[in-house]
Design a protein around this motif. Structure first.
Motif, PDB file in Angstrom:
ATOM      1  N   ASP A   1       0.818  -1.222   0.000  1.00 47.97           N
ATOM      2  CA  ASP A   1       0.000   0.000   0.000  1.00 47.97           C
ATOM      3  C   ASP A   1       0.849   1.269   0.000  1.00 47.97           C
ATOM      4  O   ASP A   1       0.549   2.249   0.717  1.00 47.97           O
ATOM      5  N   GLY A   2       1.940   1.230  -0.771  1.00 52.55           N
ATOM      6  CA  GLY A   2       2.791   2.411  -0.908  1.00 52.55           C
ATOM      7  C   GLY A   2       3.738   2.645   0.249  1.00 52.55           C
ATOM      8  O   GLY A   2       4.413   3.672   0.300  1.00 52.55           O
ATOM      9  N   ILE A   3       3.806   1.700   1.181  1.00 42.73           N
ATOM     10  CA  ILE A   3       4.658   1.840   2.356  1.00 42.73           C
ATOM     11  C   ILE A   3       5.615   0.652   2.442  1.00 42.73           C
ATOM     12  O   ILE A   3       5.232  -0.501   2.197  1.00 42.73           O
ATOM     13  N   TYR A   4       6.857   0.941   2.791  1.00 45.75           N
ATOM     14  CA  TYR A   4       7.841  -0.123   3.034  1.00 45.75           C
ATOM     15  C   TYR A   4       7.769  -0.508   4.517  1.00 45.75           C
ATOM     16  O   TYR A   4       7.775   0.358   5.398  1.00 45.75           O
ATOM     17  N   LYS A   5       7.690  -1.808   4.786  1.00 45.28           N
ATOM     18  CA  LYS A   5       7.531  -2.289   6.159  1.00 45.28           C
ATOM     19  C   LYS A   5       8.535  -3.396   6.460  1.00 45.28           C
ATOM     20  O   LYS A   5       8.990  -4.102   5.555  1.00 45.28           O
ATOM     21  N   VAL A   6       8.842  -3.544   7.740  1.00 46.32           N
ATOM     22  CA  VAL A   6       9.664  -4.655   8.206  1.00 46.32           C
ATOM     23  C   VAL A   6       8.733  -5.659   8.873  1.00 46.32           C
ATOM     24  O   VAL A   6       8.032  -5.318   9.840  1.00 46.32           O
ATOM     25  N   LEU A   7       8.687  -6.855   8.335  1.00 42.80           N
ATOM     26  CA  LEU A   7       7.781  -7.877   8.849  1.00 42.80           C
ATOM     27  C   LEU A   7       7.978  -8.099  10.351  1.00 42.80           C
ATOM     28  O   LEU A   7       9.104  -8.048  10.850  1.00 42.80           O
ATOM     29  N   ASN A   8       6.875  -8.373  11.026  1.00 46.19           N
ATOM     30  CA  ASN A   8       6.875  -8.734  12.450  1.00 46.19           C
ATOM     31  C   ASN A   8       7.413  -7.635  13.360  1.00 46.19           C
ATOM     32  O   ASN A   8       7.868  -7.902  14.467  1.00 46.19           O
ATOM     33  N   THR A   9       7.406  -6.389  12.841  1.00 47.49           N
ATOM     34  CA  THR A   9       7.793  -5.226  13.652  1.00 47.49           C
ATOM     35  C   THR A   9       6.840  -4.078  13.318  1.00 47.49           C
ATOM     36  O   THR A   9       5.995  -4.175  12.420  1.00 47.49           O
ATOM     37  N   SER A  10       6.987  -2.984  14.021  1.00 45.50           N
ATOM     38  CA  SER A  10       6.191  -1.777  13.731  1.00 45.50           C
ATOM     39  C   SER A  10       6.963  -0.788  12.853  1.00 45.50           C
ATOM     40  O   SER A  10       6.508   0.332  12.623  1.00 45.50           O
ATOM     41  N   ILE A  11       8.119  -1.198  12.341  1.00 49.02           N
ATOM     42  CA  ILE A  11       8.976  -0.306  11.553  1.00 49.02           C
ATOM     43  C   ILE A  11       8.423  -0.150  10.146  1.00 49.02           C
ATOM     44  O   ILE A  11       8.109  -1.140   9.466  1.00 49.02           O
TER      45      ILE A  11
END
Length: 530
Positions: free
Chosen positions: A293-303
């Motif tokens: 959704d246009g956002i880069y995320k680190v799995l299993n974290t809130s980063i």
């Protein structure tokens, strides 16, 4: 001491992918660049020389100099590190996980193959320098794969609840492992060496990366081996443009997926790419980076980040971005003046998926060389093989096939239904022709009857063989015992045993003979009789 060589395909332990590569099959030719031959290395030298900068060399030398403060640098290794600053110096690299006490035997074979190839290349191209590199897989997080080694059929294991990149793991608790291991070793001179090596590595160093470096340096430093830990800020800084490209365009995913479509038509695919082939590495966390959704995320974290925020993170903290199995080879080739990667069959199989990716990012694709594989056999075991008329090639056959062949050799009344099976097949060919002319639906019944009758002959043959095994029980028991000693768990011993088993018996002679006999470009399986 004697040595023999066997074609890799005659051991039955190597995949179709690797056999076709060694035989230069046309089907696999599009997936590699230069073949591992002296002529291939000449071409590789020309391409790598043009693309590796002096600035990259200076950074590499500085990183290695800093990393070697935890061990004693041998004169040959020091010369090799210094030479890496010169434009006529190139590397040959092998990589390996940080297995406890080196893990399987093939750790030795990988590194000695690398050292010996560098020496052979120096003879062929005396104006160049060649440095053997051991690339420690310090950023790996598959602890269950590396936390043990096998010794005399027993698992020596280290248990810890640490997480993240294994190279950063504290060595706390390994004194307990040493106590258990020592109980199995005895008190011989060779046993004392092994205990001291384990102690110096794991008890006197604080993390797994430093401990592994100590062991590799202790065993191979005299030959000039250079050990590198790529979990390093300055090396990652060199890799920033490729990290940014991966985040922006997913080039690895696109190119490797295309290759898989073509390679997969004839060969088993080893690994599959992710849309983003990077982990985020911080503290005890190594988790995948994903785009949603246009956002880069680190799995299993809130980063999470927007792209401009992530780009800033890459430039500010490049050490936090860890390449996965798809991108790690590229990272290696970016930070080293490398000509060749030496690995096992599984490793080379996934490297063969990467050529088009390397071409897309304009980095020379290295030569791929299958590491030396070795079977160590004692003089006593060789004597037993000779008495049983089992050849060195036969010992690698599946046990049922080996027993059948040896029983057939010794049985006067041989039962072999090969001729009957061929006759039966010919009869059914005629029946199938007749069925097609009369009633097509009849073909299914004919096929079923053919299968049933052939299976009946197979069963008769198996019953006879079981009876002969019982009648020749002594022979069967001797063969089974000997093969299980040489080929544990019906697998190559190099994948099962730790080097300490053989070192306990042969001491430093083991390393000396391997160094003397392993010929990396010979491309054959080695049997060493000690």
């Amino acid at each position: 001491m004697k040595v023999a060589h066997i074609p890799f395909k005659n051991t039955s332990f190597f995949s179709k992918t690797i056999i076709d590569y060694l035989e230069k099959s046309e089907k696999i030719a599009p997936f590699y660049n230069n073949f591992p031959s002296l002529e291939g290395f000449k071409k590789q030298l020309d391409s790598k020389r043009k693309t590796f900068s002096m600035n990259s060399r200076k950074k590499l030398v500085q990183v290695l100099t800093d990393q070697y403060t935890t061990v004693t640098v041998t004169p040959k290794t020091q010369v090799n590190i210094t030479n890496l600053a010169l434009e006529n110096t190139f590397t040959v690299t092998t990589g390996h996980q940080l297995n406890l006490f080196t893990g399987p035997l093939y750790f030795l074979y990988k590194i000695i193959s690398t050292i010996n190839l560098c020496e052979q290349l120096k003879e062929a191209y005396p104006k160049e320098n060649f440095v053997p590199i051991y690339w420690m897989a310090t950023e790996d997080h598959d602890f269950e794969e590396i936390n043990y080694f096998n010794f005399n059929g027993k698992k020596v294991q280290w248990n810890t609840d640490q997480t993240g990149a294994v190279g950063r793991f504290s060595t706390e608790g390994l004194s307990d492992v040493l106590a258990v291991f020592s109980e199995h070793l005895g008190g011989s001179k060779n046993a004392q060496f092994l205990k001291q090596l384990f102690k110096e590595a794991y008890i006197k160093h604080n993390n797994l990366a430093d401990a592994t470096r100590y062991i590799a340096n202790a065993l191979f430093g005299e030959y000039g081996l250079v050990i590198i830990d790529a979990d390093e800020r300055e090396l990652k800084r060199e890799f920033i443009p490729f990290i940014e490209t991966e985040l922006k365009t997913q080039t690895a995913y696109k190119k490797v997926t295309e290759t898989i479509e073509n390679l997969g038509k004839n060969y088993k695919i080893q690994v599959n790419p992710r849309e983003i082939n990077l982990f985020y590495l911080i503290d005890s966390v190594r988790e995948r980076i994903i785009f949603e959704d246009g956002i880069y995320k680190v799995l299993n974290t809130s980063i999470s980040w927007k792209f401009d925020e992530l780009e800033n993170e890459v430039h500010k903290f490049p050490e936090r971005f860890s390449p996965n199995v798809i991108m790690r080879p590229l990272y290696q080739e970016v930070v080293l003046p490398n000509l060749c990667y030496i690995g096992g069959g599984g490793e080379l199989a996934y490297w063969l998926q990467l050529k088009s990716y390397f071409e897309a990012v304009k980095v020379p694709f290295p030569i791929l060389l299958l590491r030396n594989s070795v079977q160590i056999i004692s003089e006593k075991q060789l004597g037993k093989l000779n008495k049983l008329t089992i050849s060195l090639e036969e010992i690698f056959r599946k046990q049922n096939h080996l027993l059948k062949n040896k029983i057939l050799e010794r049985t006067e009344e041989k039962v072999d239904f090969t001729a009957q099976k061929e006759f039966l097949k010919q009869q059914f060919v005629s029946l199938k022709t007749l069925a097609k002319k009369t009633d097509v639906s009849f073909i299914g019944a004919v096929n079923a009857q053919e299968k049933k009758q052939l299976k009946g002959l197979d069963n008769l043959e198996k019953r006879w063989l079981r009876a002969e095994k019982r009648r020749n029980k002594n022979l069967v028991d001797r063969i089974v015992l000997l093969q299980n000693q040489i080929v544990p768990n019906q697998s190559l011993e190099e994948r099962q045993r730790n080097f300490s088993e053989h070192y306990l018996s042969y001491g430093n002679t083991l390393l000396e003979q391997l160094k003397k006999e392993l010929k990396p470009l010979q491309l054959e399986f080695t049997v060493l009789i000690l």
